[in-house]
Motif scaffolding. Structure first.
Motif, PDB file in Angstrom:
ATOM      1  N   ASN A  25       0.830  -1.210   0.000  1.00  0.00           N
ATOM      2  CA  ASN A  25       0.000   0.000   0.000  1.00  0.00           C
ATOM      3  C   ASN A  25       0.864   1.259   0.000  1.00  0.00           C
ATOM      4  O   ASN A  25       0.564   2.231  -0.706  1.00  0.00           O
ATOM      5  N   GLU A  26       1.917   1.240   0.795  1.00  0.00           N
ATOM      6  CA  GLU A  26       2.799   2.408   0.866  1.00  0.00           C
ATOM      7  C   GLU A  26       3.476   2.663  -0.483  1.00  0.00           C
ATOM      8  O   GLU A  26       3.642   3.810  -0.889  1.00  0.00           O
ATOM      9  N   HIS A  27       3.864   1.614  -1.175  1.00  0.00           N
ATOM     10  CA  HIS A  27       4.499   1.793  -2.486  1.00  0.00           C
ATOM     11  C   HIS A  27       3.527   2.397  -3.492  1.00  0.00           C
ATOM     12  O   HIS A  27       3.912   3.275  -4.275  1.00  0.00           O
ATOM     13  N   ILE A  28       2.295   1.940  -3.477  1.00  0.00           N
ATOM     14  CA  ILE A  28       1.303   2.507  -4.395  1.00  0.00           C
ATOM     15  C   ILE A  28       1.056   3.971  -4.045  1.00  0.00           C
ATOM     16  O   ILE A  28       1.024   4.841  -4.927  1.00  0.00           O
ATOM     17  N   GLN A  60       8.549   7.500   1.586  1.00  0.00           N
ATOM     18  CA  GLN A  60       9.757   6.735   1.258  1.00  0.00           C
ATOM     19  C   GLN A  60      10.420   6.213   2.533  1.00  0.00           C
ATOM     20  O   GLN A  60      10.879   5.066   2.591  1.00  0.00           O
ATOM     21  N   THR A  61      10.438   7.020   3.566  1.00  0.00           N
ATOM     22  CA  THR A  61      10.985   6.590   4.856  1.00  0.00           C
ATOM     23  C   THR A  61      10.120   5.497   5.468  1.00  0.00           C
ATOM     24  O   THR A  61      10.639   4.516   6.007  1.00  0.00           O
ATOM     25  N   PHE A  62       8.792   5.635   5.369  1.00  0.00           N
ATOM     26  CA  PHE A  62       7.887   4.600   5.881  1.00  0.00           C
ATOM     27  C   PHE A  62       8.192   3.260   5.217  1.00  0.00           C
ATOM     28  O   PHE A  62       8.216   2.220   5.874  1.00  0.00           O
ATOM     29  N   ILE A  63       8.375   3.303   3.904  1.00  0.00           N
ATOM     30  CA  ILE A  63       8.628   2.079   3.137  1.00  0.00           C
ATOM     31  C   ILE A  63       9.868   1.375   3.675  1.00  0.00           C
ATOM     32  O   ILE A  63       9.848   0.164   3.919  1.00  0.00           O
ATOM     33  N   ASP A  64      10.926   2.111   3.857  1.00  0.00           N
ATOM     34  CA  ASP A  64      12.163   1.519   4.352  1.00  0.00           C
ATOM     35  C   ASP A  64      11.980   0.953   5.759  1.00  0.00           C
ATOM     36  O   ASP A  64      12.429  -0.161   6.058  1.00  0.00           O
ATOM     37  N   VAL A  70       9.962  -6.037   8.758  1.00  0.00           N
ATOM     38  CA  VAL A  70       9.741  -7.398   8.259  1.00  0.00           C
ATOM     39  C   VAL A  70      11.012  -8.223   8.412  1.00  0.00           C
ATOM     40  O   VAL A  70      10.991  -9.355   8.893  1.00  0.00           O
ATOM     41  N   ARG A  71      12.136  -7.638   8.031  1.00  0.00           N
ATOM     42  CA  ARG A  71      13.419  -8.337   8.118  1.00  0.00           C
ATOM     43  C   ARG A  71      13.800  -8.599   9.577  1.00  0.00           C
ATOM     44  O   ARG A  71      14.311  -9.662   9.909  1.00  0.00           O
ATOM     45  N   ALA A  72      13.536  -7.653  10.463  1.00  0.00           N
ATOM     46  CA  ALA A  72      13.858  -7.846  11.878  1.00  0.00           C
ATOM     47  C   ALA A  72      13.055  -9.001  12.479  1.00  0.00           C
ATOM     48  O   ALA A  72      13.510  -9.644  13.428  1.00  0.00           O
ATOM     49  N   LEU A  73      11.893  -9.269  11.899  1.00  0.00           N
ATOM     50  CA  LEU A  73      11.061 -10.371  12.364  1.00  0.00           C
ATOM     51  C   LEU A  73      11.415 -11.685  11.660  1.00  0.00           C
ATOM     52  O   LEU A  73      10.737 -12.700  11.855  1.00  0.00           O
ATOM     53  N   GLY A  74      12.451 -11.656  10.846  1.00  0.00           N
ATOM     54  CA  GLY A  74      12.965 -12.879  10.248  1.00  0.00           C
ATOM     55  C   GLY A  74      12.327 -13.301   8.942  1.00  0.00           C
ATOM     56  O   GLY A  74      12.480 -14.448   8.522  1.00  0.00           O
ATOM     57  N   HIS A  75      11.631 -12.394   8.292  1.00  0.00           N
ATOM     58  CA  HIS A  75      10.953 -12.735   7.043  1.00  0.00           C
ATOM     59  C   HIS A  75      11.443 -11.842   5.907  1.00  0.00           C
ATOM     60  O   HIS A  75      12.207 -10.896   6.121  1.00  0.00           O
ATOM     61  N   ILE A  76      10.992 -12.147   4.710  1.00  0.00           N
ATOM     62  CA  ILE A  76      11.407 -11.426   3.516  1.00  0.00           C
ATOM     63  C   ILE A  76      10.373 -10.343   3.190  1.00  0.00           C
ATOM     64  O   ILE A  76       9.160 -10.616   3.140  1.00  0.00           O
TER      65      ILE A  76
END
Length: 157
Positions: A25-28, A60-64, A70-76
């Protein structure tokens, strides 16, 4: 390496699925805001061009931040346009008019839609999945979207 932070793997999976939908959603929203920045016309062009730049820079900051959560929680983190379009609940749209009011109304609607979804996700992630850290992260993000929506709404008064 497996994440060991006191949450069940199935709860981490469910949480990151919600985060990846948010990321889409953020990317859109980011692209729609960029579109407004690039294509706005009218007597208020300069002010609106700068205003939309401020908004897309924040997104853009939100997206990052979301992808890193997601990565901190161990997922892609999802990272393709195809995935974003499959996961988003926002609509892409082509604007017939490139005036600031048309863009502002569309962007405001998207921010409000994201805010509503965030409220639901915060409750589920905190209460059902026990991930208070992500719930807190999303609360801060929701507050940022509320402020951005206010800024957009102020142009319509």
């Amino acid at each position: 390496m497996k994440v060991n932070i006191g949450l069940k793997e199935q709860d981490l999976q469910a949480t990151t699925e919600l985060l990846n939908k948010l990321l889409a959603n953020e990317h859109i929203l980011y692209m729609k805001t960029r579109n407004a920045h690039w294509n706005v016309v009218g007597k208020d062009f300069h002010a609106q061009h700068l205003f939309f730049e401020t908004q897309y820079s924040a997104i853009q900051t939100f997206i990052d931040d979301i992808a890193e959560r997601v990565r901190a929680l161990g997922h892609i983190a999802v990272a393709t346009l195809k995935q974003y379009l499959e996961l988003t609940h926002l609509d892409e749209e082509e604007f017939i008019k490139n005036d600031s009011i048309s863009y502002i109304k569309a962007l405001l609607s998207d921010h409000e839609s994201i805010i509503i979804q965030l409220r639901a996700d915060i409750e589920v992630i905190g209460e059902k999945y026990g991930d208070e850290g992500t719930a807190d992260f999303l609360t801060g993000l929701m507050e940022s979207h509320e402020k951005m929506a206010w800024m957009l709404r102020a142009h319509l008064s």
